[in-house]
Design a protein around this motif. Structure first.
Motif, short mmCIF file in Angstrom:
data_model
loop_
_atom_site.label_atom_id
_atom_site.label_comp_id
_atom_site.label_asym_id
_atom_site.label_seq_id
_atom_site.Cartn_x
_atom_site.Cartn_y
_atom_site.Cartn_z
N UNK A 63 57.65 102.88 13.98
CA UNK A 63 56.07 102.12 13.57
C UNK A 63 55.74 101.92 12.28
N UNK A 64 56.18 103.05 11.35
CA UNK A 64 56.06 102.61 9.93
C UNK A 64 57.02 101.71 9.57
N UNK A 65 58.27 101.41 10.05
CA UNK A 65 59.04 100.38 9.63
C UNK A 65 58.74 99.11 9.84
N UNK A 66 58.11 98.86 11.14
CA UNK A 66 57.58 97.56 11.51
C UNK A 66 56.44 97.00 10.61
N UNK A 77 64.25 92.34 12.99
CA UNK A 77 63.91 93.84 13.23
C UNK A 77 64.30 94.31 14.85
N UNK A 78 63.89 93.60 15.63
CA UNK A 78 64.21 94.11 17.26
C UNK A 78 65.63 94.20 17.41
N UNK A 80 67.89 94.96 15.09
CA UNK A 80 68.46 96.21 14.56
C UNK A 80 67.92 97.67 15.17
N UNK A 81 66.67 97.56 15.75
CA UNK A 81 66.13 98.66 16.63
C UNK A 81 66.85 98.66 17.90
N UNK A 82 67.39 97.54 18.35
CA UNK A 82 68.16 97.73 19.90
C UNK A 82 69.53 98.19 19.64
N UNK A 83 70.17 97.80 18.46
CA UNK A 83 71.58 98.34 18.08
C UNK A 83 71.44 99.89 17.63
N UNK A 84 70.43 100.31 17.06
CA UNK A 84 70.12 101.73 16.55
C UNK A 84 69.83 102.50 17.88
N UNK A 85 69.09 101.92 18.81
CA UNK A 85 68.84 102.70 20.01
C UNK A 85 70.21 102.79 20.76
N UNK A 86 70.99 101.79 20.91
CA UNK A 86 72.07 101.82 21.67
C UNK A 86 73.02 103.05 21.03
N UNK A 87 73.22 102.90 19.68
CA UNK A 87 74.19 103.91 19.08
C UNK A 87 73.61 105.32 19.33
N UNK A 88 72.30 105.63 19.57
CA UNK A 88 71.78 106.90 19.60
C UNK A 88 72.04 107.38 20.90
N UNK A 89 72.04 106.30 22.12
CA UNK A 89 72.19 106.94 23.24
C UNK A 89 73.54 107.09 23.39
#
Length: 209
Positions: A63-66, A77-78, A80-89
């Motif tokens: 939220x602060x990032x966007x 940005x979307x 990047x966020x999608x890739x980060x969430x995929x790696x986190x999963x």
């Protein structure tokens, strides 16, 4: 008799191969070397997964990032966020501890007596230290500097915006250009007088430049 002689030659070759790197390795010793590599890789893989899990525990404030992302970069940005969430999963699905080494199975399979015990002792005594964090302090210092620079830029931008708005109001309230006399134009735009002094002939600027 021939079988005992062949086995004796094989054992001597395996013993000498541990001392000389230029001796051709028999099939069983190739298996021992491969097992040794698997053990070492398993150890480093364990430490790598632990380091990755520590990094994955740090949550990102999206939220602060966007709020700091320009409108024309929202699509990036979307992604990047999608890739980060995929790696986190994927990281969360990785077990905390790797599978234990089946030393008993290696001892049954490897024909060289004491070799597996030696590897097991070395494996269990090997400790790969977690690297020290030498970058976080520098990053935090740079972040503070960037915050100061951003605040100063915002102050300057507010002043420029106020100046531009003042000019817009000036143009909105002035007499239409087609209805304006030369004297009125010179009064509104005093810089024309300076141009007239430098270039006395119309159109009062260096057209050849």
């Amino acid at each position: 008799m021939a079988l005992q002689k062949r086995n004796g030659q094989k054992l001597r070759m395996m013993t000498s191969a541990t001392k000389r790197s230029d001796t051709p390795l028999p099939h069983d010793h190739h298996f021992v070397c491969r097992s040794n590599c698997e053990i070492v890789l398993n150890c480093f893989s364990k430490n790598y997964r632990m380091a990755a899990r520590r990094a994955g525990q740090k949550a990102i404030d999206w939220a602060a990032f966007i709020e700091r992302v320009p409108a024309n970069q929202k699509s990036q940005f979307n992604i990047l966020k999608s890739k980060a969430e995929t790696l986190k999963t994927r990281l969360s699905m990785t077990p905390e501890q790797p599978a234990a080494v089946d030393w008993a199975n290696y001892k049954k399979t490897v024909p060289v007596a004491g070799l597996v015990d030696k590897f097991q002792k070395q494996f269990e005594s090997l400790k790969v230290p977690f690297p020290k964090d030498t970058a976080s302090a520098k990053i935090a210092s740079q972040a503070k500097e960037m915050d100061v620079m951003a605040a100063e830029f915002k102050i300057g931008s507010d002043k420029r915006i106020a100046g531009f708005q003042s000019e817009v109001e000036k143009y909105k309230s002035m007499i239409p250009y087609e209805d304006m006399t030369v004297e009125e134009y010179e009064e509104l735009f005093p810089e024309l007088e300076e141009r007239k002094k430098k270039y006395p002939w119309w159109p009062h600027y260096a057209v050849w430049e």
